[in-house]
Design a protein around this motif. Structure first.
Motif, mmCIF file in Angstrom:
data_model
loop_
_atom_site.group_PDB
_atom_site.id
_atom_site.type_symbol
_atom_site.label_atom_id
_atom_site.label_comp_id
_atom_site.label_asym_id
_atom_site.label_seq_id
_atom_site.Cartn_x
_atom_site.Cartn_y
_atom_site.Cartn_z
ATOM 1 N N ARG A 263 83.113 7.796 63.242
ATOM 2 C CA ARG A 263 83.918 8.908 63.734
ATOM 3 C C ARG A 263 84.182 8.808 65.220
ATOM 4 O O ARG A 263 85.265 9.134 65.699
ATOM 5 C CB ARG A 263 83.218 10.238 63.466
ATOM 6 C CG ARG A 263 83.110 10.569 62.025
ATOM 7 C CD ARG A 263 82.206 11.775 61.778
ATOM 8 N NE ARG A 263 81.695 11.699 60.422
ATOM 9 C CZ ARG A 263 82.430 11.951 59.343
ATOM 10 N NH1 ARG A 263 83.666 12.333 59.478
ATOM 11 N NH2 ARG A 263 81.919 11.818 58.138
ATOM 12 N N ASN B 272 87.842 8.414 66.746
ATOM 13 C CA ASN B 272 88.320 9.461 67.642
ATOM 14 C C ASN B 272 88.772 8.880 68.978
ATOM 15 O O ASN B 272 89.816 9.245 69.515
ATOM 16 C CB ASN B 272 87.209 10.492 67.865
ATOM 17 C CG ASN B 272 87.715 11.724 68.581
ATOM 18 O OD1 ASN B 272 88.619 12.396 68.100
ATOM 19 N ND2 ASN B 272 87.159 12.016 69.750
ATOM 20 N N PRO C 181 83.457 14.230 73.040
ATOM 21 C CA PRO C 181 82.959 15.518 72.590
ATOM 22 C C PRO C 181 81.989 15.374 71.439
ATOM 23 O O PRO C 181 82.128 14.487 70.599
ATOM 24 C CB PRO C 181 84.233 16.252 72.164
ATOM 25 C CG PRO C 181 85.259 15.191 71.961
ATOM 26 C CD PRO C 181 84.903 14.104 72.906
ATOM 27 N N SER C 182 81.007 16.238 71.429
ATOM 28 C CA SER C 182 80.039 16.229 70.352
ATOM 29 C C SER C 182 80.708 16.521 69.030
ATOM 30 O O SER C 182 81.675 17.271 68.945
ATOM 31 C CB SER C 182 78.986 17.304 70.633
ATOM 32 O OG SER C 182 78.327 17.652 69.454
ATOM 33 N N ALA C 183 80.169 15.939 67.980
ATOM 34 C CA ALA C 183 80.707 16.211 66.651
ATOM 35 C C ALA C 183 80.441 17.653 66.240
ATOM 36 O O ALA C 183 80.984 18.127 65.264
ATOM 37 C CB ALA C 183 80.101 15.253 65.637
ATOM 38 N N GLU C 184 79.613 18.339 66.989
ATOM 39 C CA GLU C 184 79.334 19.740 66.667
ATOM 40 C C GLU C 184 80.066 20.683 67.620
ATOM 41 O O GLU C 184 79.758 21.856 67.720
ATOM 42 C CB GLU C 184 77.827 20.009 66.780
ATOM 43 C CG GLU C 184 76.985 19.171 65.830
ATOM 44 C CD GLU C 184 77.277 19.461 64.381
ATOM 45 O OE1 GLU C 184 77.877 20.507 64.097
ATOM 46 O OE2 GLU C 184 76.918 18.638 63.525
ATOM 47 N N ALA C 185 81.051 20.146 68.364
ATOM 48 C CA ALA C 185 81.679 20.939 69.412
ATOM 49 C C ALA C 185 82.746 21.895 68.893
ATOM 50 O O ALA C 185 83.407 22.562 69.655
ATOM 51 C CB ALA C 185 82.310 20.015 70.450
ATOM 52 N N GLY C 186 82.905 21.978 67.592
ATOM 53 C CA GLY C 186 84.006 22.754 67.052
ATOM 54 C C GLY C 186 83.868 24.253 67.143
ATOM 55 O O GLY C 186 84.798 24.973 66.872
ATOM 56 N N SER C 187 82.731 24.744 67.526
ATOM 57 C CA SER C 187 82.541 26.188 67.488
ATOM 58 C C SER C 187 82.671 26.832 68.854
ATOM 59 O O SER C 187 82.292 27.977 69.030
ATOM 60 C CB SER C 187 81.167 26.496 66.903
ATOM 61 O OG SER C 187 80.171 25.900 67.696
ATOM 62 N N ASP C 188 83.224 26.102 69.847
ATOM 63 C CA ASP C 188 83.232 26.676 71.183
ATOM 64 C C ASP C 188 84.450 27.547 71.456
ATOM 65 O O ASP C 188 84.574 28.112 72.517
ATOM 66 C CB ASP C 188 83.095 25.575 72.252
ATOM 67 C CG ASP C 188 84.198 24.540 72.144
ATOM 68 O OD1 ASP C 188 84.997 24.652 71.204
ATOM 69 O OD2 ASP C 188 84.239 23.653 73.003
#
Lengths: 194, 129
Positions: free
Chosen positions: A79, A83, A183-190
């Motif tokens: 990923r 990306n 960006p972190s793969a968990e960055a979607g919640s910002d």
């Protein structure tokens, strides 16, 4: 058309004092249509893709390292590479490039230390597979091996130059520190939109 | 509780590698009916021919981009109820706001994890079995 698009392998310094240099560190990418810009990077096991549209006179470079694939599935680690490549390609397309004209040089993926996992080879494998899968135009470059590399790329001319570095080179021992990372793969919640 | 295997998905992305990653992630979650399109136009033709329950689309695509695809899907009665999740980079926040105006259901920031993608899908469909 750009018949001058080529990759040079140099053993000398060869830096152009007139060029406006932009240094790319791990996790970054840069796209330019400025003929005075030269993109530079320093590579060990990381890989840099230098991409150029010879008709539009636009190009760019990225610099990425896949996370060590020992801790998860291959696709999970791909990923980051996908990306990074997508960001670079989309940046070129936004400036007027066309996907079917993109020439690509790949550099890096070295194995600097024999005792460590050969992550450089994995990075190189990924980059080559990506170019094939996306049907981009491979122009060569230099992958794998055991030496670090200093890369210069003129994005408008489509010209790349490589300088191989010894393991004792200060640039290898003290590489530039990334100012930002992918960006972190968990960055979607910002961002709260929903 | 909806079953992932009963939800049909159409992926729209101009990059084959990204489509492959999304497909792989969806299969890990349990989706079975997965189709792919290389741009917005191909996706639109696909869902008009055979509607999908969910479209997962990139923003940046040739011919018809993600916003154009979303608008086209929403104005066409047979497709207007299709759930739509947008794939985006971190710098696309303004575009995301536009997408919300046009009725996007959720978004996923790249690079994403399987768990992150599942979470966003479940926010639209409810907990998947």
């Amino acid at each position: 058309m750009n018949g001058a698009a080529r990759a040079l392998v140099s053993t000398g310094d060869g830096l152009d004092p007139c060029a406006r240099r932009i240094h790319i560190v791990q996790g970054e990418y840069e796209v330019s249509r400025d003929p005075n810009v030269v993109l530079t990077t320093l590579l060990g096991s990381c890989v840099a893709a230098c991409i150029h549209d010879p008709v539009a006179g636009i190009g760019g470079m990225n610099h990425f390292l896949l996370p060590d694939a020992d801790g998860g599935s291959d696709s999970e680690h791909m990923r980051y590479g996908v990306n990074s490549m997508e960001l670079l390609i989309n940046g070129i397309l936004k400036l007027g490039g066309r996907r079917d004209r993109l020439h690509v040089w790949l550099f890096g993926g070295a194995r600097l230390f024999d005792r460590l996992t050969d992550i450089g080879s994995k990075n190189a494998d990924f980059a080559e597979a990506f170019i094939r899968r996306e049907e981009l135009i491979p122009m060569g470059g230099s992958l794998r091996g055991s030496k670090a590399r200093r890369i210069q790329f003129w994005p408008v001319a489509g010209r790349a130059r490589q300088l191989l570095l010894s393991k004792a080179d200060p640039a290898v021992l003290n590489p530039p520190v990334p100012t930002q990372v992918l960006p972190s793969a968990e960055a979607g919640s910002d961002v709260e939109l929903f | 509780m909806p079953a992932a295997k009963n939800i049909s998905v159409m992926i729209a992305d101009d990059q084959a590698s990204m489509r492959s990653l999304i497909r792989n992630s969806l299969e890990q979650i349990g989706f079975v009916d997965i189709r792919e399109a290389r741009d917005g136009e191909e996706c639109l033709r696909g869902v008009i021919t055979r509607p999908a329950n969910l479209v997962i689309s990139d923003f940046n695509m040739p011919n018809l981009d993600g916003i154009g695809l979303l608008r086209s899907i929403r104005v066409h009665p047979p497709t207007s109820k299709i759930a739509f999740i947008m794939l985006t980079g971190r710098t696309d926040i303004e575009l995301l706001k536009r997408a919300k105006e046009y009725g996007v259901n959720n978004y996923v920031v790249k690079p994403f994890t399987v768990a992150g993608l599942k979470e966003r899908i479940e926010a639209v469909f409810g907990k998947l079995s």
